[in-house]
Every structure is written in C-alpha cells, then in structure tokens.
Design a protein around this motif. Structure first.
Motif, PDB file in Angstrom:
ATOM      1  N   LYS A  69       0.722 -20.410 184.949  1.00  0.00           N
ATOM      2  CA  LYS A  69       0.976 -21.135 185.943  1.00  0.00           C
ATOM      3  C   LYS A  69       0.649 -20.228 187.491  1.00  0.00           C
ATOM      4  O   LYS A  69       0.315 -20.820 188.314  1.00  0.00           O
ATOM      5  N   TYR A  70       1.366 -19.056 187.320  1.00  0.00           N
ATOM      6  CA  TYR A  70       1.299 -17.973 188.285  1.00  0.00           C
ATOM      7  C   TYR A  70       0.436 -16.774 188.109  1.00  0.00           C
ATOM      8  O   TYR A  70       0.804 -16.268 186.801  1.00  0.00           O
ATOM      9  N   SER A  71      -0.568 -16.562 188.504  1.00  0.00           N
ATOM     10  CA  SER A  71      -1.371 -15.471 188.284  1.00  0.00           C
ATOM     11  C   SER A  71      -0.492 -13.985 188.322  1.00  0.00           C
ATOM     12  O   SER A  71       0.409 -14.023 189.147  1.00  0.00           O
ATOM     13  N   PRO A  72      -0.855 -13.208 187.452  1.00  0.00           N
ATOM     14  CA  PRO A  72      -0.039 -11.967 187.161  1.00  0.00           C
ATOM     15  C   PRO A  72      -0.022 -11.207 188.172  1.00  0.00           C
ATOM     16  O   PRO A  72       1.001 -10.413 188.764  1.00  0.00           O
ATOM     17  N   GLU A  73      -0.777 -11.344 189.262  1.00  0.00           N
ATOM     18  CA  GLU A  73      -0.982 -10.442 190.413  1.00  0.00           C
ATOM     19  C   GLU A  73       0.076 -10.893 191.408  1.00  0.00           C
ATOM     20  O   GLU A  73       0.646 -10.161 192.441  1.00  0.00           O
ATOM     21  N   LEU A  74       0.573 -12.211 191.443  1.00  0.00           N
ATOM     22  CA  LEU A  74       1.678 -12.755 192.112  1.00  0.00           C
ATOM     23  C   LEU A  74       3.113 -12.419 191.703  1.00  0.00           C
ATOM     24  O   LEU A  74       4.019 -12.740 192.389  1.00  0.00           O
ATOM     25  N   TRP A  75       3.135 -11.853 190.376  1.00  0.00           N
ATOM     26  CA  TRP A  75       4.688 -11.370 189.935  1.00  0.00           C
ATOM     27  C   TRP A  75       5.000 -10.088 190.429  1.00  0.00           C
ATOM     28  O   TRP A  75       4.231  -9.181 190.854  1.00  0.00           O
ATOM     29  N   GLU A  76       6.103  -9.610 190.866  1.00  0.00           N
ATOM     30  CA  GLU A  76       6.736  -8.463 190.973  1.00  0.00           C
ATOM     31  C   GLU A  76       7.252  -7.743 190.202  1.00  0.00           C
ATOM     32  O   GLU A  76       7.711  -8.333 189.210  1.00  0.00           O
ATOM     33  N   TYR A  77       7.052  -6.597 190.126  1.00  0.00           N
ATOM     34  CA  TYR A  77       7.240  -5.388 188.977  1.00  0.00           C
ATOM     35  C   TYR A  77       8.375  -4.664 189.325  1.00  0.00           C
ATOM     36  O   TYR A  77       8.318  -4.085 190.397  1.00  0.00           O
ATOM     37  N   ARG A  78       9.333  -4.195 188.663  1.00  0.00           N
ATOM     38  CA  ARG A  78      10.580  -3.486 188.907  1.00  0.00           C
ATOM     39  C   ARG A  78      11.043  -2.830 187.693  1.00  0.00           C
ATOM     40  O   ARG A  78      10.840  -3.219 186.902  1.00  0.00           O
ATOM     41  N   VAL A  79      10.929  -1.361 187.840  1.00  0.00           N
ATOM     42  CA  VAL A  79      11.587  -0.552 186.861  1.00  0.00           C
ATOM     43  C   VAL A  79      13.008  -0.800 186.903  1.00  0.00           C
ATOM     44  O   VAL A  79      13.669  -0.535 188.049  1.00  0.00           O
TER      45      VAL A  79
END
Length: 124
Positions: A69-79
């Motif tokens: 649904k949402y391209s992986p590039e649009l997701w925010e990544y946090r550790v």
C-alpha cells in the motif's frame, strides 16, 4: 560483530594479548504514512534495512500488505534500543525481551495501531 584487541607494549611494538568479540543488535520500528508501527529486531541492521527496500515479502502478512500500500521509502525508521554484548545468546535473549516489550507498548499487534502479527521475541 566487532573485534577488539588488548595491546601490550613489549619495548619495540604492541603485541596483541587477546581478542574478544562484541555482538550488536537493535530493536527497530518502522512507522507507516498512516502512523501504524512495525517493531522488529536484528543482529545485522544493515542487511535487515536492505531487505526492507527489496521487493517481495519482508515479514508477516500485515506488514507485507502495508508495504504494498505504501512504498517502503515512505516509512520512517527508528532504532528503539541498541545492544552490544560479548555473548551472542545474551544478546538474542535481550533483543527478544525488548521486542516483546515494545510490541506491547505500541500495541503493534492491534491492527488499528500496528502491523505486527505476533507479540514478538521469535524472529531475527
């Protein structure tokens, strides 16, 4: 994994006295554009991040559907948490416990809040 050495000066050069390994791992979170979360753990952050951007399945069916649904590039990544330990079994145990904690904290198995299918502690 990090290799470290203890050096001893013998008068002319440093001699390696011993080696020990440090293992690293992270608990991470992806946040979708609709603000649902996916919590995971890994002992190879670089490889796991690369997998996120490849086509094909990543993990459970919910996050797979959300990635379509949402391209992986649009997701925010946090550790959420970093670990470094000299015992891999302890590292894996700590990662699993923290994953369970954060999945519960963020209600990530509730489809209204997250894309995790299980309560955690099993995947690397």
């Amino acid at each position: 994994m990090v290799l470290s050495a203890t050096s001893v000066w013998n008068g002319r050069c440093a001699v390696v006295a011993d080696f020990f390994m440090q293992y690293r791992g992270v608990v991470y979170m992806y946040i979708s554009p609709e603000e649902k979360v996916y919590i995971g753990i890994t002992i190879d952050e670089r490889r796991r991040r690369a997998c996120w951007f490849r086509s094909g399945s990543y993990s459970g069916f919910r996050v797979a559907a959300a990635r379509k649904k949402y391209s992986p590039e649009l997701w925010e990544y946090r550790v959420l948490r970093r670990f470094e330990m000299d015992d891999v079994a302890s590292l894996l145990d700590s990662l699993a416990h923290e994953e369970v904690y954060f999945i519960d904290f963020y209600k990530a198995t509730n489809p209204s809040f997250g894309d995790n299918v299980v309560s955690g502690g099993i995947g690397f």
